[in-house]
Every structure is written in C-alpha cells, then in structure tokens.
Design an enzyme around this catalytic site. Structure first.
Site, mmCIF file in Angstrom:
data_model
loop_
_atom_site.group_PDB
_atom_site.id
_atom_site.type_symbol
_atom_site.label_atom_id
_atom_site.label_comp_id
_atom_site.label_asym_id
_atom_site.label_seq_id
_atom_site.Cartn_x
_atom_site.Cartn_y
_atom_site.Cartn_z
ATOM 1 C CD GLU A 1 -33.574 -16.896 -17.643
ATOM 2 O OE1 GLU A 1 -33.863 -15.347 -18.295
ATOM 3 O OE2 GLU A 1 -33.147 -17.050 -18.823
ATOM 4 C CD GLU B 1 -30.737 -9.669 -14.379
ATOM 5 O OE1 GLU B 1 -30.908 -9.090 -13.410
ATOM 6 O OE2 GLU B 1 -29.544 -8.873 -15.665
#
Length: 804
Positions: free
Chosen positions: A450, A453
């Site tokens: 997401e 990272e």
C-alpha cells in the site's frame, strides 16, 4: 601531515645539470593514498535549493548546514557533490570548517525566486562568510557570490574545500589542476571549480589520507603539499586557496560537462558573464513562471502565506527533470544520507519517480494553473513508466528502469485519475488507460504494497484509488465507444465500493470502541486477528491494532460521501493514537508502531527507528474537514508553520520535546523538501477557496454521492460447529459464487456462534442464497428453501439461523 620529499645527492644533481642542455620541468606531483576513506551523502534536511526555471541549465544545487550539499547534473537523479564549503585558517593556531564552527542563517532573498543566501558567522568571532547562490540559466554552472569579512584578528586565509561525488558515486572520481581550476571526472560527468579571483594554491588528494588537503592544512594550519593530479579512482577531495583581505567579495563557479574541458569552459564562461547578470536572469525566469499561473488563492493572501505558496509552486517545478520532461522526483534528497554509503551502490534515495507522488504534484499544479506541467507528467507516466501489461512500477529512475521493485496498485490507478482530470480522452490515451484498468480488474483489490510501501493486503487507501481509477477509466471507455469495458469497470468498482468496509473495517479492535478502519488487512477479514509484520522494524502486531488515516482517501477521491458514518467513527481512534499537538499545530503519524524515522536518541534511520509526524497528513485531514463543510484554515497554517526558514516543508517533523539538535514540530533528517508535502499545501489552499477538495474526480463523486452505487450485504448466521468446520454463504449471483460451493463466500467466526461476512451486490437486485458447511472436502447444505432478499439502500443486514 607533510608529504615525503624526494632527495638526490649533490653529485647526481651536478651530473644531471651537465648532461642536460636546459633545466627540465618539474614532474607533476601525483597524490598518494588512493582510494581514501569511504564516502557518504549528506542529511536529507535541506534548508534551500535551486535551479534555473528554464531547461537550458541542467544543474540543481541543495543547501544545508550552512554549506552546499548535493549538486545534480545532467539530470535530477544524478548527484555529483557530497559537499562544498569554505575552510578558514589563521596560518598558525586554528583551521576551521565553516559547517562546524559558525552560527548559521539562511534567507530567501527574493520571495518570487529560489534565491537563497547563507550567512555564517564564526563562533570565535573572527570572521563572517556570506554566500548568495544562483545557477547560470544558460549553462550547467552553480555560482556562489561570496563575501568574506575578517571581524577581528586578521589576516586570515580562506580555502574552498570541494568533495565531489560524481556520477552518483563518491569513490570513482579522479582529479587534477588545469588552467588554474580544480577539475574532476567520473565516467560521463566532469566538474570544474573556478574562482573569479583565481586560486593561489591548488591541490587534489584522497579523503582522510595524507594527500587530503584539509588533513594537511589541519596539521599545522599551512598547506604544505600541493598535488597536481589524483589519477587513481577514489574518494577525491580538492582544495583551493582564495586570495582574500579583510573584506573580499568574489564568485565561486562550479561548472559541469561531459568531460573536463567542457566543464572548465562552462565554469569560465559563467565567470566571464558575471554573477550579477546570471542572477538577474535566474530571478527573472522564476518571476515569469509565477506570473504565468492562476492568481494566488485568497486562503493564502488572507493568511500572509504568499511567499510560502510561491516557494511551494517553484519547488514542484524545480523537481521536474529537464531531459525527461514530466518526470518529477520525490525529493532532491537522500533521507539520512549522512548514514548512507555513497560508494556507487546505486541507491536512488528519493531522487526517483513515484507515480503516486507525481499524481499529488500534478493535481496541485492543475489547481494552480500549470496544466502544461501536469500534461507532461501524464505523458511521461504512460510513455516511459507504464509497463506492457498496464502496470506501473513502485518507482523508477528517470529513464523508466526500476529503482525499487515492488507493485502498489494505487500507483496503477492514480495515472488513470490524472488523465481523466486532464480530460485526455483521445483514442491513443484510451488504449493505454485500458491496459491499466484491465490490470486493476485482474489484480485488485488486494495490493502487494500500500501507499506506505511496506505491507500487502486490503488497504482502504489503495482500494479508494482503485475504485476512482476504474470509474474514471469507465468514463474514458464510454467516450471511446467501448461500453463493454465501461460496464466491467463500473461493476467491479461498485462491488469493491460496497465491500471495502467489510474488508477493512474492524468491529472488534483493541482501540477505542473497537470500530474503525485498519491500515491494512491481510485477507479481507478485519476481525480475525491476523498478525502483520511491519517491514521497517516496527515489529509484529495484530492487524486490528495498526491504524492510519489512509481511509480518508475514500472521501477525498469521492468513493464515500463526506459524512460516511464509518469514516467518522474511525476518527476518534486515529486522533487518540496518531495525533500530536505540536507548537506548530496538530500533526499525525503515518501509523502506530511505525519504525521509519530517527532512532530514539535521534540517530539516522538505518533500518529501524521511530516514525515521526508527517505534515502532509495535516493537509489531508484538512481536505476531509472541507468536504464536511468545516474550516481547514488551521490545517493550512500548521503546514506552513512546519516549513523551515527556507520555506521548505519537510517529510517528517520531530514529535516530542526538543532534543539532540531537533526541535519539536520542525523538520528532521528525512526529506526536506518533500514534493508531496509542498503539493499538499498548494492543493489544500485551492480547496479552501473552492470550498471542497479540488482533487476529487467529479465522475466518482457523482456515482457515489448518495453513499453507494451498490449495496453492502452483511450476512450473519447463528450456526454451531465442531472443530474443523466452517460456514459459507452461496447464492445465484456471481458475487455469491453462482451456487458453486467451490466459490462460496467464507464467513468469519470471530463472534462465534455468529458467522459473519460482507458481499457487495448491485442495487435493487433480488437474489437467492443459502448457507453451507464445509469440513475438508465434505459439503453440507442447510435445509429448506432458498432464502430470498433484495439489495436496497446502501447496507443490507441479513440475520439468519442455520437450518439443520
């Protein structure tokens, strides 16, 4: 430390003089000690930076700690300098680096130009150094107009200490003296350091060795050895003495080129043209750029924030490369670079291109009136970054090659949203958008990573971007006559919109009242207590205990109505867990247990630390408040207050009482400026004037303005089971498995004997369903007729009891 001297006998010297008809020229001295000590970059906390507004001058400078930090050339992702600073000596009692022995002040000397002045005053009261920085708009030269003043106890000696790290490496440089300049090279990049006064002494050597000019000078405060060349690759250090009196003004020029001759010619031409002419043209370029944009928002002028706003816009433009047009790096920094190896390891730092960050920058530029820049970025995204399968990489170097190598589905969605916002509906662009939209349908909604990272799964923020991307893609498809694709995208987006709460909203969490959005869920069951291992040293935790404010993307992108009750219900947990009231105003952590930040003692992040506060999250919260008809002026003021004296808004700020050189509410050693932070400030300002978030795609908001385009069917059945048995729901809709037990929807037993689950269904659809029990390969259907229901409203609660 003195260099060894070569000795010859008087007899041999006499013989040589007789044998040769004329004296031989002295052999140039080659520096010993290669390759020198290891190399690192500098702190990510920059206080100023600049580049010419035009594209002819492909050089960028950064400032921090009172000195020059990394300089980029010929592209914005190639760093070539560790640092450039002055050294002051009295020739007998002291030798001082200006970085370490002065009090420092940085000033933006023109509110409509990236023009910075550094004033460094010696802590011993002996001297003051005043430096004004510019770049030559016609050439790749950084010019530093310097005034050196002796305040007491002169005379003093002044040296320029240059530590090149050419071509993104601190260990591959060679150097020499040529035509009164210090030249250096590493592969395709060369530099030349020149002074308008000329240098009275010049030397090149290797860092930390006996040939290091600063080491030599520090030994007895006299530069004893001068080496004409440092021909072996290593960590090159160059030192040049500048002739000064009690009050001397001169110009230092650092020029770049493809070879030493070109770099030298560039530096010389800039010196010939003079600092004043270059600086005037430099400022004029920035003045003209700002004048080409929309009027400054009233939210800015009314709050006295015009300079902050202008610097933010100039920062966004300055982060665009001048060869790969439209490619904006995330930051001209390497966070905690002082702790990162610069020995040619290929670390991109933040001078890489993320499609997510580029979306943030482009939406701010659209709001400000620079649609040309946003269009260049859209072209870059779909021409350079997009992969053949329609995906976009986590980030890339400017040429599109991978830097980091994961996949984040919001970064596949955001380019589609950007294209829609720019009304790029032509057939050629549609062909590219279709690839990305098809990729989202086939790979979503769960994402490998997401927006922070680090972790994969069902992310509210990522799913919001995916839904927005699909709805925008559907509109583009329909405009191009592809109704089949449009229907597929809308159907998929509607299903995900109906189910995002069921996938990510826990009702059994350990925080607050237990009802809130998780940061991310591994399997789409937010109540099963699955653990998540935070990939930055943050530890292993129940995913229900990890929250962020990413779910606000659901409102900002128009996927949920502003007053969505689940979004509102999650805010108390966010504020009680992540919010800190700093001296500059309220700010938020990315998520709890975040390990991405300085260590507890304030040391650089090297793999584990303590996550600090992010000013951009204050801006995101401000957009949410606006969407609900509330004021966001305080959020705008907080973001501005977080900026440093150079008007640069950081990635992170210190989150507690001032200590270890950090100030509560002020920037850390992460990334300053962060382009995303500056973009969020600009976008929030325009949103305040508009009365609603300007980034919200109207086509998405219109579809979900009533709260839903599909129905969230919440199944709950009371069923007792034995160990190894699980309950599923199946029905006549594809979303319910089309009566195929293999595709039945699993239900959660977290509230046993209630088994629960959520399925998104089209609105006003009548459907049939039943429950079944699985134990290994054995399937047992409940008895009786099929259950029947109609999907109405936004949420449909179905409470049943198992029929034996």
């Amino acid at each position: 430390m003195k260099s060894p001297k070569r000795r010859v006998s008087a007899a041999l010297l006499t013989l040589a003089l007789v044998a040769l008809p004329a004296p031989a020229a002295a052999a140039p001295a080659e520096a010993p000690g290669a390759p020198g000590t290891g190399s690192a970059w500098t702190t990510g906390g920059k206080e100023g930076f600049g580049t010419s507004a035009g594209t002819a001058s492909k050089v960028w400078f950064t400032l921090g700690q009172g000195i020059n930090h990394e300089v980029y050339y010929p592209t914005v992702d190639v760093a070539n300098v560790q640092d450039l600073q002055y050294v002051v000596s009295d020739g007998a009692g002291f030798t001082q680096l200006e970085r370490d022995h002065t009090t420092k002040q940085v000033t933006l000397i023109d509110p409509r130009s990236l023009s910075y002045r550094q004033t460094n005053t010696a802590t011993n009261g002996r001297y003051r150094i005043t430096k004004t920085h510019t770049t030559d708009p016609a050439r790749a030269t950084v010019l530093i107009q310097t005034r050196f003043e002796v305040l007491s106890g002169g005379p003093l000696q002044l040296y320029a200490l240059y530590n090149p790290s050419l071509n993104n490496s601190g260990m591959g440089d060679t150097g020499a003296t040529a035509n009164g300049q210090l030249v250096a090279s590493d592969g395709p990049v060369s530099s030349a350091l020149a002074a308008s006064t000329g240098f009275s002494k010049l030397t090149s050597g290797y860092s930390g060795s006996a040939s290091d000019g600063y080491v030599d000078l520090s030994g007895n405060h006299v530069l004893d050895a001068q080496y004409d060349s440092a021909p072996a690759s290593g960590n090159l250090v160059q030192l040049g003495q500048i002739p000064v009196g009690t009050d001397t003004t001169f110009t230092l020029a650092l020029g770049f080129g493809g070879n030493r001759a070109a770099a030298s010619a560039t530096a010389s031409a800039s010196l010939t043209g003079g600092f004043t002419a270059a600086d005037t043209a430099y400022r004029s370029g920035w003045h003209n750029y700002l004048s080409s944009l929309n009027a400054v928002p009233g939210s800015i002028t009314g709050a006295g924030l015009t300079t902050q706003y202008n610097v933010a816009l100039m920062t966004l433009k300055a982060h665009e490369d001048k060869t790969y047009l439209g490619a904006n790096v995330a930051s001209l920094t390497n966070p905690w670079g002082e702790a990162k190896d610069a020995n040619g390891t290929g670390d991109c730092g933040y001078h890489a291109v993320w499609s997510r960050d580029l979306y943030q920058v482009s939406t701010a530029q659209i709001a400000a009136g620079d649609t040309a820049a946003a269009n260049r970025s859209a072209d870059y995204l779909f021409t350079v970054q997009q992969r053949p399968d329609g995906s976009f990489p986590q980030n890339t170097r400017l040429d599109g090659t991978n830097c980091w190598t994961s996949l984040q589905l919001d970064e596949v969605a955001f380019p589609i949203v950007l294209v829609w916002q720019l009304q790029r509906f032509d057939a050629a662009m549609w062909a590219k958008v279709k690839k990305s939209a098809d990729f989202l349908v086939s790979r979503g909604p769960s994402t490998p990573q997401e927006r922070w990272e680090e972790n994969g799964g069902y992310s509210p923020s990522t799913i919001a971007a995916e839904i927005a991307g699909l709805i925008c893609a559907a509109d583009i498809a329909e405009r191009n006559g592809d109704t089949a694709s449009a229907n597929t995208y809308r159907t998929t987006a509607d299903q995900w919109q109906a189910q995002v709460t069921g996938w990510t909203f826990t009702t059994t969490g350990p925080l607050g009242d237990g009802r809130y959005f998780e940061r991310i869920d591994g399997n789409g069951n937010p109540n099963d207590g699955q653990h998540i291992f935070l990939q930055n040293g943050g530890g292993n935790h129940d995913e229900r205990a990890i929250i962020d404010a990413g779910f606000l993307e659901l409102v900002r992108l128009g996927v949920k109505p502003a007053a969505d009750p689940d979004v509102a219900a999650a805010l108390p947990e966010v504020d009680s867990t992540l919010k800190v009231n700093t001296p500059n105003g309220p700010m938020w952590y990315r998520y709890n247990h975040d390990g991405y930040g300085e260590t507890a003692s304030g040391g650089p992040y090297t793999g584990a630390g303590i996550g600090r506060l992010w000013p951009l999250l204050t801006g995101e919260r401000g957009e949410y408040e606006l969407a609900n008809g509330r004021s966001a002026s305080a959020h705008l003021a907080t973001m501005a207050a977080a900026a440093n004296p150079g008007y640069l808004i950081p990635e992170q700020v210190w989150d507690r009482a001032s200590t270890g050189g950090f100030t509560f509410g002020e920037g850390t050693g992460s990334a300053t400026p962060l382009a995303w932070s500056m973009a969020q400030f600009v976008r929030l300002a325009h949103s305040i004037d508009a009365g609603a978030p300007v980034e919200t795609p109207s086509v998405v908001k219109q579809r979900y303005a009533n709260g839903c385009a599909s129905v969230s069917a919440q199944f709950s059945v009371n069923a007792t089971t034995t160990w190894g048995q699980n309950i599923f729901v199946v029905g006549d809709r594809p979303e319910l498995g089309s009566w195929n037990p293999a595709n039945a929807v699993p239900l959660s037993s977290v509230n046993y004997p209630q088994w629960t689950g959520t399925v998104g269904l089209p609105k006003d659809t009548t459907f049939q369903y039943k429950y079944l029990r699985k134990e290994g390969d054995a399937v047992t259907w409940e008895s009786g007729a099929n259950r029947v229901a109609t999907a109405t409203g936004c949420t449909l609660a179905l409470t049943d009891t198992w029929r034996p």
